[in-house]
Design an enzyme around this catalytic site. Structure first.
Site, PDB file in Angstrom:
ATOM      1  N   GLY A 213       0.798  -1.213   0.000  1.00 18.21           N
ATOM      2  CA  GLY A 213       0.000   0.000   0.000  1.00 18.21           C
ATOM      3  C   GLY A 213       0.831   1.262   0.000  1.00 18.21           C
ATOM      4  N   GLU A 233      15.275  -3.380  -7.343  1.00 18.62           N
ATOM      5  CA  GLU A 233      15.354  -4.837  -7.317  1.00 18.62           C
ATOM      6  C   GLU A 233      14.102  -5.454  -7.926  1.00 18.62           C
ATOM      7  OE1 GLU A 233      14.018  -6.458  -3.048  1.00 18.62           O
ATOM      8  OE2 GLU A 233      15.716  -5.088  -2.952  1.00 18.62           O
TER       9      GLU A 233
END
Length: 437
Positions: A213, A233
């Site tokens: 979120g 990443e």
């Protein structure tokens, strides 16, 4: 051997597994789903087989307690199935920084079998490792046997993920959907945190974002920015939305200009469709992408990560609840340190100011502060206080770079929930962390 000669069945692949073998599978969507969903069927003939995974998406049948003498599971990053099965006693966590996870593991043990997912071979015979090269190619180079589940649903990606089918021992032809994760809707707290962070992101910055979120709220708050870049990443669905909106272009990047760089991709089908045959996306080896020295070559690098709790001196726990492993360090230290290595770089640790936690004595849930005098007993320090830059809650940002302990305490209390600030101040005095002047 021809392509046809390399194709085997699931039963043939499982027959290769022997007692005491070490098996490594891919991260997230790169996991060999068919193989892992069925490995429990050989539990009656093997013992002490070690399965090494990371953010596993498999159904977890092999995690059941009845199979614990057949399989050990070593995880680089726990997902919900591993957390649930941890009590069985055959699961252990591998402490790691993501960019060194593969290299350090290989220094300890070599895999007998690597099994992962991949795209179908192209007209030249090249297969793409598709959704991840965090450690996958390193394991492929060292494994005694390499088995790839090739799948027409998997995106063909570019970077350093290409491998010719001749260099793979065996292929399994599969047709399952790429594992996906739902888009997590942002709430009011997320939106406020996203707004605070967005104020510190400038046109031309390069970003590392995670999932959940809070990162989704950060992405939503960036719609008015220009020429942002990606060196992350994890490639996420929210990033695709920003690329399609023209917010992310990569034009101002100082490393891999114009390219969206990641070490793995995990999200919704829109993400997988976007990265398929898309030369603007580079899925590169995690040892390179997440190396703090490499990350620092991106001018104006911004790292955004989340935490479970932060103590008043700035120690960050992002992976455990007390001594119980919850997730993993992942690339948090890699990216937070790397961003601060960069010219004009910034690093954010974001968390809600409170959480609802069940009281062990009453059984009732109660609100507790996530900014605490000290971490829970046994809690893992995912990011050293020496490496923390900015901490963000829905009440503001605490700038900790270069500050002393007293300054940190006062700044962190200022962004704690108002209901806990007086108590935190009192406890800081009682612990001798604060003194009246």
């Amino acid at each position: 051997m021809s392509y046809k000669d390399k194709v085997i069945t699931l039963e043939q692949a499982l027959a290769m597994v022997k007692t005491d073998d070490v098996i490594v599978t891919g991260l997230g969507a790169a996991e060999a789903k068919l193989f892992m969903d069925n490995i429990h069927t050989i539990a009656d003939r093997v013992r002490n087989v070690t399965i090494t995974n990371c953010l596993s998406m498999a159904n977890g049948e092999f995690l059941k307690e009845e199979y614990k003498h057949s399989f050990n599971i070593d995880g680089w990053f726990f997902s919900p199935p591993l957390r649930k099965a941890f009590k069985n006693g055959n699961i252990s966590f591998i402490p790691n920084h993501l960019h060194l996870a593969g290299w350090k593991r290989l220094d300890h043990v070599k895999p007998n079998i690597y099994v992962g997912s991949a795209s179908m071979p192209d007209e030249h015979g090249f297969i793409s490792l598709s959704c991840s090269n965090t450690y996958e190619s390193q394991m492929i180079n060292e494994a005694a046997v390499v088995i790839l589940e090739i799948n027409p649903n998997y995106p063909r990606t570019f970077g350093d993920v290409e491998i010719h089918y001749r260099d793979v021992d065996y292929l399994m032809e599969t047709d399952y959907a790429v594992p996906s994760i739902p888009d997590v809707p942002s709430n009011g707290k997320d939106a406020k945190i996203g707004e605070y962070i967005a104020e510190h992101i400038h046109d031309g910055d390069t970003l590392q974002l995670g999932i959940g979120g809070i990162p989704n709220a950060v992405a939503a708050a960036l719609k008015d920015k220009k020429d942002l870049g990606i060196h992350t990443e994890m490639m996420t669905s929210g990033m695709v939305d920003l690329i399609e909106a023209g917010v992310i272009t990569g034009k101002k990047k100082t490393l891999h200009k114009g390219k969206h760089v990641a070490t793995f991709a995990l999200g919704n089908q829109k993400l997988y469709d976007f990265i398929n045959n898309n030369p603007s996306v580079m899925i590169l080896n995690g040892k390179y992408v997440n190396d703090p020295a490499i990350i620092g070559l991106n001018d104006n690098m911004v790292s955004i990560n989340t935490a479970l709790e932060v103590d008043l001196t700035g120690q960050v726990c992002s992976e455990s609840i007390g001594h119980i492993q919850f997730s993993g360090t992942g690339g948090q230290a890699d990216t937070a340190i790397g961003a601060q290595n960069a010219k004009n770089g910034r690093s954010f640790i974001a968390l809600y100011s409170t959480a609802m936690v069940r009281n062990p004595e009453t059984g009732e849930k109660e609100e507790v502060s996530k900014i605490v005098p000290f971490l829970k007993p046994g809690a893992i320090v995912s990011l050293s206080r020496n490496d923390v830059d900015m901490v963000v809650t829905e009440y503001g940002i605490a700038h900790l770079r270069g500050t002393n302990v007293r300054e940190r305490i006062l700044r962190l209390i200022a962004i704690a929930h108002p209901d806990f600030r007086e108590q935190l101040t009192k406890e800081a005095h009682e612990l001798g962390l604060l003194y009246d002047k």
